[in-house]
Scaffold this motif. Structure first.
Motif, PDB file in Angstrom:
ATOM      1  N   ARG A   1       0.859  -1.183   0.000  1.00  0.00           N
ATOM      2  CA  ARG A   1       0.000   0.000   0.000  1.00  0.00           C
ATOM      3  C   ARG A   1       0.896   1.234   0.000  1.00  0.00           C
ATOM      4  N   GLU A   2       0.571   2.192  -0.854  1.00  0.00           N
ATOM      5  CA  GLU A   2       1.348   3.420  -0.939  1.00  0.00           C
ATOM      6  C   GLU A   2       0.953   4.349   0.198  1.00  0.00           C
ATOM      7  N   LEU A   3       1.930   4.754   1.001  1.00  0.00           N
ATOM      8  CA  LEU A   3       1.644   5.565   2.182  1.00  0.00           C
ATOM      9  C   LEU A   3       0.917   6.858   1.825  1.00  0.00           C
ATOM     10  N   SER A   4       1.327   7.530   0.749  1.00  0.00           N
ATOM     11  CA  SER A   4       0.716   8.818   0.409  1.00  0.00           C
ATOM     12  C   SER A   4      -0.767   8.680   0.079  1.00  0.00           C
ATOM     13  N   ALA A   5      -1.198   7.471  -0.321  1.00  0.00           N
ATOM     14  CA  ALA A   5      -2.601   7.258  -0.676  1.00  0.00           C
ATOM     15  C   ALA A   5      -3.505   7.199   0.545  1.00  0.00           C
ATOM     16  N   ILE A   6      -2.931   6.934   1.731  1.00  0.00           N
ATOM     17  CA  ILE A   6      -3.742   6.822   2.951  1.00  0.00           C
ATOM     18  C   ILE A   6      -3.284   7.805   4.018  1.00  0.00           C
ATOM     19  N   SER A   7      -2.314   8.627   3.699  1.00  0.00           N
ATOM     20  CA  SER A   7      -1.819   9.597   4.666  1.00  0.00           C
ATOM     21  C   SER A   7      -2.934  10.561   5.073  1.00  0.00           C
ATOM     22  N   GLY A   8      -3.057  10.782   6.368  1.00  0.00           N
ATOM     23  CA  GLY A   8      -4.088  11.686   6.875  1.00  0.00           C
ATOM     24  C   GLY A   8      -5.417  11.018   7.152  1.00  0.00           C
ATOM     25  N   LYS A   9      -5.571   9.768   6.750  1.00  0.00           N
ATOM     26  CA  LYS A   9      -6.835   9.067   6.991  1.00  0.00           C
ATOM     27  C   LYS A   9      -6.848   8.512   8.409  1.00  0.00           C
ATOM     28  N   ARG A  10      -7.976   8.696   9.112  1.00  0.00           N
ATOM     29  CA  ARG A  10      -8.160   8.166  10.465  1.00  0.00           C
ATOM     30  C   ARG A  10      -9.585   7.673  10.619  1.00  0.00           C
ATOM     31  N   ILE A  11      -9.739   6.533  11.270  1.00  0.00           N
ATOM     32  CA  ILE A  11     -11.066   5.997  11.560  1.00  0.00           C
ATOM     33  C   ILE A  11     -11.067   5.437  12.974  1.00  0.00           C
ATOM     34  N   ALA A  12     -12.252   5.181  13.498  1.00  0.00           N
ATOM     35  CA  ALA A  12     -12.367   4.570  14.826  1.00  0.00           C
ATOM     36  C   ALA A  12     -11.724   3.184  14.816  1.00  0.00           C
ATOM     37  N   SER A  13     -11.152   2.797  15.937  1.00  0.00           N
ATOM     38  CA  SER A  13     -10.409   1.527  16.009  1.00  0.00           C
ATOM     39  C   SER A  13     -11.299   0.316  15.766  1.00  0.00           C
ATOM     40  N   THR A  14     -12.605   0.488  15.906  1.00  0.00           N
ATOM     41  CA  THR A  14     -13.521  -0.635  15.713  1.00  0.00           C
ATOM     42  C   THR A  14     -13.902  -0.842  14.246  1.00  0.00           C
ATOM     43  N   GLU A  15     -13.528   0.095  13.369  1.00  0.00           N
ATOM     44  CA  GLU A  15     -13.917   0.009  11.966  1.00  0.00           C
ATOM     45  C   GLU A  15     -12.876  -0.741  11.147  1.00  0.00           C
ATOM     46  N   THR A  16     -13.291  -1.129   9.936  1.00  0.00           N
ATOM     47  CA  THR A  16     -12.384  -1.817   9.016  1.00  0.00           C
ATOM     48  C   THR A  16     -11.479  -0.793   8.340  1.00  0.00           C
ATOM     49  N   TRP A  17     -10.185  -1.044   8.404  1.00  0.00           N
ATOM     50  CA  TRP A  17      -9.205  -0.111   7.854  1.00  0.00           C
ATOM     51  C   TRP A  17      -8.878  -0.434   6.406  1.00  0.00           C
ATOM     52  N   ASP A  18      -9.025   0.552   5.555  1.00  0.00           N
ATOM     53  CA  ASP A  18      -8.591   0.462   4.162  1.00  0.00           C
ATOM     54  C   ASP A  18      -9.173  -0.777   3.464  1.00  0.00           C
ATOM     55  N   ARG A  19     -10.418  -1.125   3.811  1.00  0.00           N
ATOM     56  CA  ARG A  19     -11.191  -2.210   3.200  1.00  0.00           C
ATOM     57  C   ARG A  19     -10.680  -3.617   3.535  1.00  0.00           C
ATOM     58  N   ARG A  20      -9.498  -3.745   4.145  1.00  0.00           N
ATOM     59  CA  ARG A  20      -8.899  -5.068   4.300  1.00  0.00           C
ATOM     60  C   ARG A  20      -8.566  -5.462   5.731  1.00  0.00           C
ATOM     61  N   TRP A  21      -8.339  -4.498   6.599  1.00  0.00           N
ATOM     62  CA  TRP A  21      -7.768  -4.790   7.911  1.00  0.00           C
ATOM     63  C   TRP A  21      -8.785  -4.597   9.041  1.00  0.00           C
ATOM     64  N   ARG A  22      -8.727  -5.512   9.980  1.00  0.00           N
ATOM     65  CA  ARG A  22      -9.447  -5.355  11.245  1.00  0.00           C
ATOM     66  C   ARG A  22      -8.412  -5.442  12.362  1.00  0.00           C
ATOM     67  N   LEU A  23      -8.400  -4.445  13.253  1.00  0.00           N
ATOM     68  CA  LEU A  23      -7.485  -4.461  14.387  1.00  0.00           C
ATOM     69  C   LEU A  23      -8.249  -4.896  15.630  1.00  0.00           C
ATOM     70  N   ASN A  24      -7.795  -5.985  16.223  1.00  0.00           N
ATOM     71  CA  ASN A  24      -8.459  -6.569  17.386  1.00  0.00           C
ATOM     72  C   ASN A  24      -7.631  -6.309  18.638  1.00  0.00           C
ATOM     73  N   GLY A  25      -8.284  -5.777  19.652  1.00  0.00           N
ATOM     74  CA  GLY A  25      -7.590  -5.481  20.889  1.00  0.00           C
ATOM     75  C   GLY A  25      -8.489  -4.768  21.874  1.00  0.00           C
ATOM     76  N   PRO A  26      -7.909  -4.164  22.898  1.00  0.00           N
ATOM     77  CA  PRO A  26      -8.708  -3.466  23.930  1.00  0.00           C
ATOM     78  C   PRO A  26      -9.217  -2.120  23.424  1.00  0.00           C
ATOM     79  N   HIS A  27     -10.305  -2.154  22.667  1.00  0.00           N
ATOM     80  CA  HIS A  27     -10.875  -0.917  22.112  1.00  0.00           C
ATOM     81  C   HIS A  27     -11.354  -0.001  23.242  1.00  0.00           C
ATOM     82  N   GLU A  28     -11.122   1.282  23.045  1.00  0.00           N
ATOM     83  CA  GLU A  28     -11.608   2.293  23.974  1.00  0.00           C
ATOM     84  C   GLU A  28     -12.025   3.514  23.178  1.00  0.00           C
ATOM     85  N   ALA A  29     -12.877   4.321  23.761  1.00  0.00           N
ATOM     86  CA  ALA A  29     -13.266   5.571  23.118  1.00  0.00           C
ATOM     87  C   ALA A  29     -12.020   6.430  22.892  1.00  0.00           C
TER      88      ALA A  29
END
Length: 377
Positions: free
Chosen positions: A282-310
């Motif tokens: 994945r090209e860094l410049s294509a996703i630079s500046g993008k932020r989403i909640a930790s519970t959402e799917t990142w960049d259509r492919r990734w799910r991060l599992n862990g101690p989610h918090e607000a």
């Protein structure tokens, strides 16, 4: 309207309706109200979504289509809906085929409109591709249901409309909807066969490493050019995404770079070559500046599992984040792979970078598998 009525008759307790007002015609608001009244009469929840189409640039109809799908997909997600029905007909199929024919399209472009595809996690289905518009009008007339005809559909400014208006003449020459449907089906059969063998070759050639794709620089034994093209399209769309597959000219430039052993970027992907292997990241410049909640799917492919918090968000690791990962070299992954990998942040403080050796009780999981021949709309 016909599709809505059919859905209500089949599953009255499971239907919700949505209308998109593209902001292009003053009459659209009244048409949406008519749909709302029909839904209220039948106890169906109805929502109107708005798009500021007057500000769109380029191909207006194409921009409206993509905006419509994304708006509906986001609405469906918010409603807990996983399936959306679309009313495209056999007429749409014929018109699309003829338009693609004038563009010199190959098997893919001349094959059938997808009867099912995904947008933003919502599955869109076209159940009426074997039915003509006229048959639907007869259906509505028989059931005494009113409908609205969009005048845009009669405006010869648009290529699709010109093809629509030419259909009676083409039918006199034997190019009827039924005849075109047979050709479309034959093209689809050919596409399915090519995708089948491309998937077999991909299983032999493609290796997935921490979300990157690794493929030999020189494929041996050689495979047909169209099979290789399908594999590369699948790779670039899986990693880079986007609403359109890369043009052939972009693929030609990529092939030239690979042949010369040069790095390259295309479709939001970074290509590097080392020791006879091509790595697609994945090209860094294509996703630079993008932020989403930790519970959402990142960049259509990734799910991060862990101690989610607000307050926790997913964003690219970046150079700054990599400096906070002292053990990143032990992962033996390239620097450019890691800086584009998903990480968990609390504002500007790095919480976790699972792929860079700083897990902190988090893990990164690929939730969208790599596939060849995936349907697009």
């Amino acid at each position: 309207m016909a599709l809505l009525d059919m859905a209500i008759r089949l599953a009255p307790d499971r239907v919700k309706a949505v209308t998109v007002d593209h902001g292009l015609r003053a009459e659209a608001a009244g048409e949406a109200e008519a749909v709302a009244a029909f839904c209220a009469e039948h106890g169906v929840p109805h929502t109107v979504l708005h798009w500021k189409g007057a500000a769109a640039e380029g191909n207006l109809m194409e921009a409206a289509r993509h905006a419509r799908y994304q708006l509906i997909a986001d609405w469906a997600k918010g409603q807990g809906i996983d399936t959306v029905l679309l009313g495209h007909t056999k007429d749409d199929q014929s018109e699309t085929f003829l338009m693609q024919l004038t563009r010199g399209a190959g098997v893919d472009g001349l094959s059938a409109m997808s009867d099912a595809f995904d947008v933003g996690g919502a599955k869109f289905i076209r159940p009426l591709l074997s039915v003509t518009r006229q048959e639907l009008r007869h259906y509505l007339t028989d059931r005494n249901i009113a409908w609205a005809d969009d005048p845009t559909n009669d405006n010869p400014k648009y290529a699709r409309v010109r093809f629509r208006q030419a259909m009676p003449t083409l039918a006199d020459l034997g190019l009827t909807h039924d005849a075109l449907a047979k050709t479309v089906a034959a093209m689809q059969s050919g596409k399915d066969a090519l995708d089948h063998y491309a998937a077999i070759e991909a299983a032999r050639l493609v290796t997935i490493v921490d979300g990157d794709v690794v493929i030999p620089q020189h494929i041996q034994p050689a495979i047909p050019a169209d099979i290789e093209r399908r594999i590369w399209l699948a790779i670039l769309m899986w990693i880079g995404g986007g609403t359109h597959t890369p043009r052939q000219s972009a693929l030609d430039e990529l092939a030239a770079a690979i042949a010369d052993g040069r790095g390259h970027t295309v479709n939001g992907c970074q290509i590097t070559i080392k020791y006879g292997a091509v790595r697609v990241t994945r090209e860094l410049s294509a996703i630079s500046g993008k932020r989403i909640a930790s519970t959402e799917t990142w960049d259509r492919r990734w799910r991060l599992n862990g101690p989610h918090e607000a307050g926790l968000e997913i964003a690219p690791l970046g150079e700054q984040g990599l400096r906070d990962c002292p053990d990143w070299r032990e992962t033996r992954q390239p620097r450019h792979t890691l800086i584009a990998s998903p990480a968990v942040w609390r504002q500007e403080r790095l919480v976790s970078a699972p792929l860079a050796g700083f897990s902190n009780d988090w893990e990164a999981q690929i939730v969208t598998p790599f596939t060849v021949g995936k349907k697009v709309h």
